[in-house]
Design a protein around this motif. Structure first.
Motif, PDB file in Angstrom:
ATOM      1  N   CYS A   1     -17.996 -60.643  14.365  1.00 41.30           N
ATOM      2  CA  CYS A   1     -18.314 -61.199  13.040  1.00 41.30           C
ATOM      3  C   CYS A   1     -19.034 -60.158  12.186  1.00 41.30           C
ATOM      4  CB  CYS A   1     -19.194 -62.434  13.175  1.00 41.30           C
ATOM      5  SG  CYS A   1     -18.418 -63.866  13.929  1.00 41.30           S
ATOM      6  N   LEU A   2     -20.043 -59.530  12.760  1.00 39.38           N
ATOM      7  CA  LEU A   2     -20.820 -58.551  12.001  1.00 39.38           C
ATOM      8  C   LEU A   2     -20.019 -57.295  11.698  1.00 39.38           C
ATOM      9  CD1 LEU A   2     -24.341 -59.112  13.555  1.00 39.38           C
ATOM     10  CD2 LEU A   2     -23.572 -59.684  11.240  1.00 39.38           C
ATOM     11  N   ARG A   3     -19.098 -56.915  12.559  1.00 37.83           N
ATOM     12  CA  ARG A   3     -18.195 -55.792  12.237  1.00 37.83           C
ATOM     13  C   ARG A   3     -17.320 -56.147  11.037  1.00 37.83           C
ATOM     14  NH1 ARG A   3     -16.450 -54.436  18.389  1.00 37.83           N
ATOM     15  NH2 ARG A   3     -18.206 -53.091  18.885  1.00 37.83           N
ATOM     16  N   ARG A   4     -16.880 -57.389  10.972  1.00 36.95           N
ATOM     17  CA  ARG A   4     -16.055 -57.825   9.839  1.00 36.95           C
ATOM     18  C   ARG A   4     -16.880 -57.894   8.561  1.00 36.95           C
ATOM     19  NH1 ARG A   4     -11.767 -62.149  12.582  1.00 36.95           N
ATOM     20  NH2 ARG A   4     -11.040 -60.663  14.148  1.00 36.95           N
ATOM     21  N   VAL A   5     -18.114 -58.345   8.664  1.00 35.49           N
ATOM     22  CA  VAL A   5     -19.017 -58.323   7.507  1.00 35.49           C
ATOM     23  C   VAL A   5     -19.176 -56.881   7.033  1.00 35.49           C
ATOM     24  CG1 VAL A   5     -21.430 -58.617   6.790  1.00 35.49           C
ATOM     25  CG2 VAL A   5     -20.268 -60.448   8.053  1.00 35.49           C
ATOM     26  N   GLN A   6     -19.438 -55.979   7.968  1.00 35.18           N
ATOM     27  CA  GLN A   6     -19.612 -54.568   7.632  1.00 35.18           C
ATOM     28  C   GLN A   6     -18.371 -54.003   6.945  1.00 35.18           C
ATOM     29  OE1 GLN A   6     -20.354 -52.061  11.053  1.00 35.18           O
ATOM     30  NE2 GLN A   6     -21.328 -50.496   9.794  1.00 35.18           N
ATOM     31  N   GLY A   7     -17.196 -54.320   7.457  1.00 36.75           N
ATOM     32  CA  GLY A   7     -15.959 -53.845   6.846  1.00 36.75           C
ATOM     33  C   GLY A   7     -15.762 -54.378   5.435  1.00 36.75           C
TER      34      GLY A   7
ATOM     35  N   PRO B   1     -23.929 -55.195  -9.032  1.00 40.87           N
ATOM     36  CA  PRO B   1     -24.512 -54.780  -7.760  1.00 40.87           C
ATOM     37  C   PRO B   1     -24.520 -55.883  -6.699  1.00 40.87           C
ATOM     38  CG  PRO B   1     -26.251 -55.320  -9.287  1.00 40.87           C
ATOM     39  CD  PRO B   1     -24.948 -55.447 -10.054  1.00 40.87           C
ATOM     40  N   LEU B   2     -24.128 -57.096  -7.074  1.00 40.80           N
ATOM     41  CA  LEU B   2     -24.195 -58.233  -6.154  1.00 40.80           C
ATOM     42  C   LEU B   2     -22.921 -58.364  -5.331  1.00 40.80           C
ATOM     43  CD1 LEU B   2     -25.721 -60.887  -8.570  1.00 40.80           C
ATOM     44  CD2 LEU B   2     -26.919 -59.340  -7.004  1.00 40.80           C
ATOM     45  N   VAL B   3     -23.099 -58.597  -4.021  1.00 46.82           N
ATOM     46  CA  VAL B   3     -21.968 -58.772  -3.115  1.00 46.82           C
ATOM     47  C   VAL B   3     -22.211 -60.020  -2.274  1.00 46.82           C
ATOM     48  CG1 VAL B   3     -20.611 -57.787  -1.226  1.00 46.82           C
ATOM     49  CG2 VAL B   3     -21.627 -56.278  -2.945  1.00 46.82           C
ATOM     50  N   ALA B   4     -21.192 -60.857  -2.187  1.00 46.45           N
ATOM     51  CA  ALA B   4     -21.229 -62.017  -1.297  1.00 46.45           C
ATOM     52  C   ALA B   4     -20.074 -61.879  -0.315  1.00 46.45           C
ATOM     53  CB  ALA B   4     -21.094 -63.308  -2.093  1.00 46.45           C
ATOM     54  N   VAL B   5     -20.389 -62.003   0.971  1.00 39.90           N
ATOM     55  CA  VAL B   5     -19.359 -61.957   2.009  1.00 39.90           C
ATOM     56  C   VAL B   5     -19.243 -63.356   2.591  1.00 39.90           C
ATOM     57  CG1 VAL B   5     -18.589 -60.925   4.177  1.00 39.90           C
ATOM     58  CG2 VAL B   5     -19.874 -59.537   2.529  1.00 39.90           C
TER      59      VAL B   5
ATOM     60  N   ALA C   1     -13.953 -73.764  12.252  1.00 39.21           N
ATOM     61  CA  ALA C   1     -12.548 -73.991  11.892  1.00 39.21           C
ATOM     62  C   ALA C   1     -11.628 -74.195  13.092  1.00 39.21           C
ATOM     63  CB  ALA C   1     -12.035 -72.842  11.031  1.00 39.21           C
ATOM     64  N   HIS C   2     -11.991 -73.663  14.251  1.00 43.26           N
ATOM     65  CA  HIS C   2     -11.209 -73.845  15.477  1.00 43.26           C
ATOM     66  C   HIS C   2     -12.192 -74.021  16.628  1.00 43.26           C
ATOM     67  CE1 HIS C   2      -8.605 -72.916  18.890  1.00 43.26           C
ATOM     68  NE2 HIS C   2      -7.618 -73.331  18.100  1.00 43.26           N
ATOM     69  N   PRO C   3     -11.887 -74.886  17.589  1.00 41.14           N
ATOM     70  CA  PRO C   3     -12.830 -75.141  18.690  1.00 41.14           C
ATOM     71  C   PRO C   3     -13.223 -73.907  19.506  1.00 41.14           C
ATOM     72  CG  PRO C   3     -11.033 -76.729  18.733  1.00 41.14           C
ATOM     73  CD  PRO C   3     -10.695 -75.721  17.686  1.00 41.14           C
ATOM     74  N   SER C   4     -12.405 -72.866  19.509  1.00 40.63           N
ATOM     75  CA  SER C   4     -12.730 -71.665  20.277  1.00 40.63           C
ATOM     76  C   SER C   4     -13.722 -70.741  19.560  1.00 40.63           C
ATOM     77  CB  SER C   4     -11.459 -70.886  20.607  1.00 40.63           C
ATOM     78  OG  SER C   4     -10.841 -70.425  19.419  1.00 40.63           O
ATOM     79  N   LEU C   5     -13.963 -71.005  18.269  1.00 42.44           N
ATOM     80  CA  LEU C   5     -14.903 -70.186  17.510  1.00 42.44           C
ATOM     81  C   LEU C   5     -16.314 -70.721  17.708  1.00 42.44           C
ATOM     82  CD1 LEU C   5     -12.813 -69.794  14.249  1.00 42.44           C
ATOM     83  CD2 LEU C   5     -13.130 -68.112  16.084  1.00 42.44           C
ATOM     84  N   LEU C   6     -17.231 -69.833  18.055  1.00 43.37           N
ATOM     85  CA  LEU C   6     -18.595 -70.227  18.385  1.00 43.37           C
ATOM     86  C   LEU C   6     -19.615 -69.834  17.333  1.00 43.37           C
ATOM     87  CD1 LEU C   6     -18.477 -69.074  22.124  1.00 43.37           C
ATOM     88  CD2 LEU C   6     -17.953 -71.355  21.181  1.00 43.37           C
ATOM     89  N   VAL C   7     -19.254 -68.901  16.451  1.00 46.66           N
ATOM     90  CA  VAL C   7     -20.191 -68.394  15.452  1.00 46.66           C
ATOM     91  C   VAL C   7     -19.438 -67.956  14.198  1.00 46.66           C
ATOM     92  CG1 VAL C   7     -20.161 -66.089  16.490  1.00 46.66           C
ATOM     93  CG2 VAL C   7     -22.098 -66.738  15.057  1.00 46.66           C
ATOM     94  N   GLU C   8     -20.085 -68.137  13.061  1.00 51.71           N
ATOM     95  CA  GLU C   8     -19.564 -67.678  11.773  1.00 51.71           C
ATOM     96  C   GLU C   8     -20.734 -67.074  11.018  1.00 51.71           C
ATOM     97  OE1 GLU C   8     -17.215 -69.550   7.907  1.00 51.71           O
ATOM     98  OE2 GLU C   8     -16.916 -70.416   9.894  1.00 51.71           O
ATOM     99  N   VAL C   9     -20.503 -65.941  10.349  1.00 54.92           N
ATOM    100  CA  VAL C   9     -21.583 -65.212   9.695  1.00 54.92           C
ATOM    101  C   VAL C   9     -21.237 -64.940   8.232  1.00 54.92           C
ATOM    102  CG1 VAL C   9     -22.996 -63.118   9.724  1.00 54.92           C
ATOM    103  CG2 VAL C   9     -22.151 -64.080  11.880  1.00 54.92           C
TER     104      VAL C   9
END
Length: 141
Positions: free
Chosen positions: A67-73, A39-43, A125-133
């Motif tokens: 980011c959250l759409r990708r987490v959801q997917g 039952p455990l999931v890590a994204v 990972a890249h200067p244009s990225l501002l957030v990671e979830v």
């Protein structure tokens, strides 16, 4: 001299489901976008990265939505949903955007209310990225 006691331990092996996003980082570092064991999931950390530049450009709120759409997917790929999320972690390059990021989190999780952490980091990972979830979930919880 006391007798030597040997214990036999039994390990229960559970099916491990791996989800790939197809990024070159997965091949370089050997990780998966999401992993489900029982039952455990890590994204893993999701960003708004795209070949032409991050989705949302320099807007941290729009990047956070992506980011959250990708987490959801990723959750859906392993049979889970946002309702199963018990923790989110945000890594941001500018903590002064806390309210904008918090509003996006609220839009996705208002009724779920997972435990959440937001941390400012010097770079992603890249200067244009501002957030990671990242997210952790328990299916059927």
């Amino acid at each position: 001299m006391p007798a030597l006691v040997t214990r036999k331990e039994t390990e229960t092996l559970q099916e491990r489901t791996l989800v790939a996003a197809g990024t070159h980082f997965e091949k370089i570092f050997g990780y998966s976008r999401a992993v489900r064991v029982g039952p455990l999931v890590a994204v893993a950390g999701c960003t708004a990265a795209a070949p032409e530049g991050p989705i949302g450009g320099a807007d941290i709120a729009t990047q956070t939505v992506e980011c959250l759409r990708r987490v959801q997917g990723a959750l859906e790929d392993v049979g889970a949903s946002l309702r199963d999320v018990l923790r989110t972690r945000f890594y941001v390059t500018d903590i002064s955007a806390l309210e904008a990021i918090g509003q996006v989190h609220l839009d996705f999780f208002a009724d779920i209310r997972p435990a959440s952490t937001i941390v400012e980091v010097s770079a992603l990972a890249h200067p244009s990225l501002l957030v990671e979830v990242e997210a952790d979930a328990v299916v059927g919880n």
